[in-house]
Design a protein around this motif. Structure first.
Motif, PDB file in Angstrom:
ATOM      1  N   VAL A 182      29.656 -46.129 -58.554  1.00 41.36           N
ATOM      2  CA  VAL A 182      30.472 -47.226 -59.065  1.00 41.36           C
ATOM      3  C   VAL A 182      31.068 -47.964 -57.882  1.00 41.36           C
ATOM      4  CG1 VAL A 182      32.495 -47.869 -60.442  1.00 41.36           C
ATOM      5  CG2 VAL A 182      31.039 -45.977 -61.178  1.00 41.36           C
ATOM      6  N   ARG A 183      31.018 -49.285 -57.940  1.00 41.59           N
ATOM      7  CA  ARG A 183      31.654 -50.121 -56.921  1.00 41.59           C
ATOM      8  C   ARG A 183      32.696 -51.010 -57.586  1.00 41.59           C
ATOM      9  NH1 ARG A 183      29.031 -55.103 -53.379  1.00 41.59           N
ATOM     10  NH2 ARG A 183      30.800 -55.387 -51.946  1.00 41.59           N
ATOM     11  N   ILE A 184      33.899 -51.017 -57.008  1.00 44.49           N
ATOM     12  CA  ILE A 184      34.994 -51.862 -57.483  1.00 44.49           C
ATOM     13  C   ILE A 184      35.283 -52.880 -56.394  1.00 44.49           C
ATOM     14  CG2 ILE A 184      37.359 -51.931 -58.344  1.00 44.49           C
ATOM     15  CD1 ILE A 184      35.580 -50.144 -60.036  1.00 44.49           C
ATOM     16  N   LYS A 185      35.162 -54.172 -56.711  1.00 46.40           N
ATOM     17  CA  LYS A 185      35.406 -55.234 -55.737  1.00 46.40           C
ATOM     18  C   LYS A 185      36.390 -56.231 -56.336  1.00 46.40           C
ATOM     19  CE  LYS A 185      34.335 -57.776 -51.979  1.00 46.40           C
ATOM     20  NZ  LYS A 185      35.368 -58.829 -52.105  1.00 46.40           N
ATOM     21  N   SER A 186      37.470 -56.529 -55.601  1.00 55.87           N
ATOM     22  CA  SER A 186      38.450 -57.501 -56.063  1.00 55.87           C
ATOM     23  C   SER A 186      39.086 -58.178 -54.861  1.00 55.87           C
ATOM     24  CB  SER A 186      39.534 -56.828 -56.911  1.00 55.87           C
ATOM     25  OG  SER A 186      40.466 -57.783 -57.390  1.00 55.87           O
ATOM     26  N   GLY A 187      38.920 -59.488 -54.778  1.00 54.50           N
ATOM     27  CA  GLY A 187      39.498 -60.227 -53.672  1.00 54.50           C
ATOM     28  C   GLY A 187      38.959 -59.765 -52.333  1.00 54.50           C
ATOM     29  N   ASP A 188      39.789 -59.915 -51.300  1.00 60.23           N
ATOM     30  CA  ASP A 188      39.360 -59.567 -49.945  1.00 60.23           C
ATOM     31  C   ASP A 188      39.745 -58.151 -49.546  1.00 60.23           C
ATOM     32  OD1 ASP A 188      38.339 -62.150 -49.553  1.00 60.23           O
ATOM     33  OD2 ASP A 188      40.302 -62.909 -48.900  1.00 60.23           O
ATOM     34  N   GLU A 189      40.649 -57.494 -50.307  1.00 60.40           N
ATOM     35  CA  GLU A 189      41.207 -56.219 -49.854  1.00 60.40           C
ATOM     36  C   GLU A 189      40.723 -55.002 -50.638  1.00 60.40           C
ATOM     37  OE1 GLU A 189      45.424 -56.810 -47.908  1.00 60.40           O
ATOM     38  OE2 GLU A 189      45.456 -57.558 -49.974  1.00 60.40           O
ATOM     39  N   THR A 190      40.044 -55.223 -51.737  1.00 59.97           N
ATOM     40  CA  THR A 190      39.540 -54.098 -52.521  1.00 59.97           C
ATOM     41  C   THR A 190      38.021 -54.105 -52.532  1.00 59.97           C
ATOM     42  OG1 THR A 190      41.475 -53.978 -53.968  1.00 59.97           O
ATOM     43  CG2 THR A 190      39.434 -53.045 -54.806  1.00 59.97           C
ATOM     44  N   ASP A 191      37.438 -53.114 -51.924  1.00 59.63           N
ATOM     45  CA  ASP A 191      35.990 -52.901 -51.970  1.00 59.63           C
ATOM     46  C   ASP A 191      35.778 -51.398 -51.818  1.00 59.63           C
ATOM     47  OD1 ASP A 191      33.264 -53.003 -51.996  1.00 59.63           O
ATOM     48  OD2 ASP A 191      33.077 -54.488 -50.390  1.00 59.63           O
ATOM     49  N   LEU A 192      35.613 -50.734 -52.943  1.00 60.77           N
ATOM     50  CA  LEU A 192      35.616 -49.278 -52.993  1.00 60.77           C
ATOM     51  C   LEU A 192      34.367 -48.795 -53.709  1.00 60.77           C
ATOM     52  CD1 LEU A 192      37.904 -47.288 -52.039  1.00 60.77           C
ATOM     53  CD2 LEU A 192      38.512 -47.056 -54.445  1.00 60.77           C
ATOM     54  N   VAL A 335      44.673 -52.154 -60.349  1.00 59.35           N
ATOM     55  CA  VAL A 335      44.090 -53.337 -59.731  1.00 59.35           C
ATOM     56  C   VAL A 335      43.825 -54.373 -60.824  1.00 59.35           C
ATOM     57  CG1 VAL A 335      42.175 -54.266 -58.370  1.00 59.35           C
ATOM     58  CG2 VAL A 335      42.964 -51.916 -57.971  1.00 59.35           C
ATOM     59  N   ASP A 336      44.282 -55.601 -60.594  1.00 61.32           N
ATOM     60  CA  ASP A 336      43.997 -56.719 -61.501  1.00 61.32           C
ATOM     61  C   ASP A 336      42.564 -57.179 -61.250  1.00 61.32           C
ATOM     62  OD1 ASP A 336      43.858 -59.051 -62.960  1.00 61.32           O
ATOM     63  OD2 ASP A 336      45.585 -60.011 -62.012  1.00 61.32           O
ATOM     64  N   MET A 337      41.747 -57.144 -62.303  1.00 62.15           N
ATOM     65  CA  MET A 337      40.332 -57.501 -62.177  1.00 62.15           C
ATOM     66  C   MET A 337      40.005 -58.817 -62.875  1.00 62.15           C
ATOM     67  SD  MET A 337      38.983 -54.978 -60.416  1.00 62.15           S
ATOM     68  CE  MET A 337      37.217 -55.088 -60.714  1.00 62.15           C
ATOM     69  N   SER A 338      41.015 -59.645 -63.140  1.00 59.93           N
ATOM     70  CA  SER A 338      40.798 -60.845 -63.947  1.00 59.93           C
ATOM     71  C   SER A 338      40.203 -62.001 -63.161  1.00 59.93           C
ATOM     72  CB  SER A 338      42.112 -61.291 -64.595  1.00 59.93           C
ATOM     73  OG  SER A 338      43.075 -61.634 -63.616  1.00 59.93           O
ATOM     74  N   GLU A 339      40.306 -61.976 -61.815  1.00 59.99           N
ATOM     75  CA  GLU A 339      39.789 -63.070 -60.999  1.00 59.99           C
ATOM     76  C   GLU A 339      39.133 -62.524 -59.744  1.00 59.99           C
ATOM     77  OE1 GLU A 339      42.960 -65.718 -60.061  1.00 59.99           O
ATOM     78  OE2 GLU A 339      43.221 -66.444 -62.117  1.00 59.99           O
ATOM     79  N   ASP A 340      38.055 -63.198 -59.311  1.00 58.86           N
ATOM     80  CA  ASP A 340      37.386 -62.870 -58.053  1.00 58.86           C
ATOM     81  C   ASP A 340      37.098 -61.376 -57.958  1.00 58.86           C
ATOM     82  OD1 ASP A 340      36.259 -63.348 -55.564  1.00 58.86           O
ATOM     83  OD2 ASP A 340      38.174 -63.229 -54.484  1.00 58.86           O
ATOM     84  N   SER A 341      36.595 -60.792 -59.038  1.00 56.74           N
ATOM     85  CA  SER A 341      36.429 -59.344 -59.124  1.00 56.74           C
ATOM     86  C   SER A 341      35.146 -58.993 -59.872  1.00 56.74           C
ATOM     87  CB  SER A 341      37.613 -58.706 -59.866  1.00 56.74           C
ATOM     88  OG  SER A 341      38.843 -59.024 -59.253  1.00 56.74           O
ATOM     89  N   PHE A 342      34.647 -57.788 -59.590  1.00 59.29           N
ATOM     90  CA  PHE A 342      33.535 -57.282 -60.389  1.00 59.29           C
ATOM     91  C   PHE A 342      33.472 -55.765 -60.280  1.00 59.29           C
ATOM     92  CE2 PHE A 342      31.463 -58.365 -56.280  1.00 59.29           C
ATOM     93  CZ  PHE A 342      30.885 -57.149 -55.952  1.00 59.29           C
ATOM     94  N   ILE A 343      32.802 -55.168 -61.274  1.00 57.58           N
ATOM     95  CA  ILE A 343      32.463 -53.744 -61.260  1.00 57.58           C
ATOM     96  C   ILE A 343      30.949 -53.644 -61.305  1.00 57.58           C
ATOM     97  CG2 ILE A 343      32.675 -51.510 -62.420  1.00 57.58           C
ATOM     98  CD1 ILE A 343      35.201 -52.573 -63.801  1.00 57.58           C
ATOM     99  N   GLU A 344      30.397 -52.853 -60.379  1.00 59.74           N
ATOM    100  CA  GLU A 344      28.968 -52.582 -60.389  1.00 59.74           C
ATOM    101  C   GLU A 344      28.730 -51.092 -60.641  1.00 59.74           C
ATOM    102  OE1 GLU A 344      27.156 -55.981 -57.344  1.00 59.74           O
ATOM    103  OE2 GLU A 344      27.332 -53.896 -56.671  1.00 59.74           O
ATOM    104  N   VAL A 345      27.727 -50.788 -61.430  1.00 57.08           N
ATOM    105  CA  VAL A 345      27.309 -49.414 -61.688  1.00 57.08           C
ATOM    106  C   VAL A 345      25.849 -49.296 -61.289  1.00 57.08           C
ATOM    107  CG1 VAL A 345      26.960 -47.644 -63.436  1.00 57.08           C
ATOM    108  CG2 VAL A 345      28.997 -49.090 -63.538  1.00 57.08           C
ATOM    109  N   ASP A 346      25.585 -48.474 -60.287  1.00 61.76           N
ATOM    110  CA  ASP A 346      24.232 -48.307 -59.738  1.00 61.76           C
ATOM    111  C   ASP A 346      23.594 -49.652 -59.417  1.00 61.76           C
ATOM    112  OD1 ASP A 346      24.479 -45.566 -59.888  1.00 61.76           O
ATOM    113  OD2 ASP A 346      23.516 -45.429 -61.861  1.00 61.76           O
ATOM    114  N   GLY A 347      24.408 -50.542 -58.808  1.00 64.52           N
ATOM    115  CA  GLY A 347      23.914 -51.838 -58.365  1.00 64.52           C
ATOM    116  C   GLY A 347      23.860 -52.920 -59.411  1.00 64.52           C
TER     117      GLY A 347
END
Length: 359
Positions: A182-192, A335-347
């Protein structure tokens, strides 16, 4: 009595804890929630169960006095543990008169007490249990809402069609259960990124937490990599922590900071070894919770959010052969995921700016 209170009690009794004849039931609630306690006792009587009202949840002023007076060395309260051992059902009702009552207790004292109290908590979690909220004025004030608006907010989130909510959330469970990364991406500071391979995604539809409204699982403890900025604040032990930022390597927090009360965040992370790892990944899906209220029971269920907890993993989410992250703490952050964000599962992108592929 507002009829929504009796509806709330019926949801707890019949949906959340499935009251049975002969059950011993502890209702733990502040006196400000007396109307809900009365409605719960009616449900308990109808079921042929046996109630006890305790006010541990009302104990913030006494707890503050005790914790500030104690020498910092605590033992497990065996009398409270014995009560939990004899209990079939535990219903906890959040409510209060001052949400920040324990804000002047030393965080180290809170940590020591929480560690000593852990056997009681574990026993409690082995029962049929439910944690819910009564719309008390102090909680409305913390949410910056009028009492009436907060009542409407709480009961709209609680008194709903939980079967329909379950079906909606099951679509996400079906995506996560066979997944690996799982990848969590939000803005410039969250990429996990994290692996959930072999672990179980659970559908929270109001059985333990009421309101429900999330799907949650556990990462493999050493798999978490990257950075996360929790841009929604939280209250922990009566203190507000804002802009918590964590950096992970091989599953461990290697750097952290916060905009406010960083010392509180540090104390959480120093609770024990497991407190520096992620024990839970949760994805909010309750669209009736659409306002931030400084109450994690609601805030973590908001649509357009992801939350992660440092500390203890729920063993039920961990697959056979996988490590269960162990800790005496479990602290959720959002984490607020409402803007500039996405969740990826296995790409594959399964959510973008808060909207799932199946919505």
């Amino acid at each position: 009595m507002d009829p929504r209170i009796r509806e709330h009690a019926a949801v707890v009794a019949n949906h959340s804890v499935d009251l049975q004849e002969g059950d011993t039931v502890v209702v733990d609630a502040h006196p400000v929630a007396e109307d809900l306690v009365v409605a719960l006792f009616e449900e308990i009587g109808d079921a042929g169960a046996k109630p006890l009202w305790t006010v541990k949840r009302a104990g913030k002023r006494p707890d503050r006095a005790f914790l500030r007076s104690a020498d910092g060395a605590f033992e497990t309260p065996e009398h409270e543990l014995a009560m939990m051992e004899e209990t079939d059902v535990y219903i906890a009702v959040r409510a209060g008169t001052n949400a920040t009552e324990t804000s002047d207790v030393d965080p180290a004292t809170n940590t020591a007490y929480r560690q000593a109290y852990r056997p009681v908590q574990e026993e409690r979690l082995s029962k049929r249990w439910c944690l819910t909220q009564y719309p008390a004025p102090a909680n409305a004030q913390l949410a910056e809402m009028s009492t009436e608006a907060y009542e409407n907010f709480v009961w709209d989130a609680v008194n709903k069609d939980w079967a329909d909510q379950r079906d909606h959330q099951e679509q996400l469970v079906e995506i996560l259960n066979p997944a690996d990364e799982v990848r969590i991406k939000s803005g410039d500071e969250t990429d996990l990124t994290m692996s959930i391979a072999g672990n179980q995604a659970l559908n929270d539809h109001g059985k333990h937490n009421l309101p429900g409204g999330e799907v949650f699982t556990a990462p493999l403890p050493d798999s978490v990599e990257g950075t996360v900025h929790f841009d929604m604040p939280l209250y922990h032990e009566g203190r507000e922590v804002t802009d918590a930022y964590l950096e992970f390597e091989n599953g461990d927090v290697v750097a952290h900071e916060a905009g406010k009360n960083e010392a509180v965040l540090t104390e959480v992370l120093e609770t024990d070894d497991g407190a520096r790892r992620i024990g839970e990944l949760g994805i909010g899906m309750n669209r009736d919770i659409d306002e931030f209220t400084y109450n994690m029971l609601f805030d973590e269920k908001m649509g357009d959010t992801v939350h992660m907890a440092v500390g203890r993993a729920y063993p039920v989410t961990v697959g056979d052969g996988n490590e269960v992250n162990d800790s005496s703490t479990h602290v959720d952050m959002i984490v607020d995921m409402s803007e500039d964000s996405f969740i990826e599962v296995d790409g594959e992108r399964i959510q973008e700016d808060g909207t799932f592929v199946f919505e």
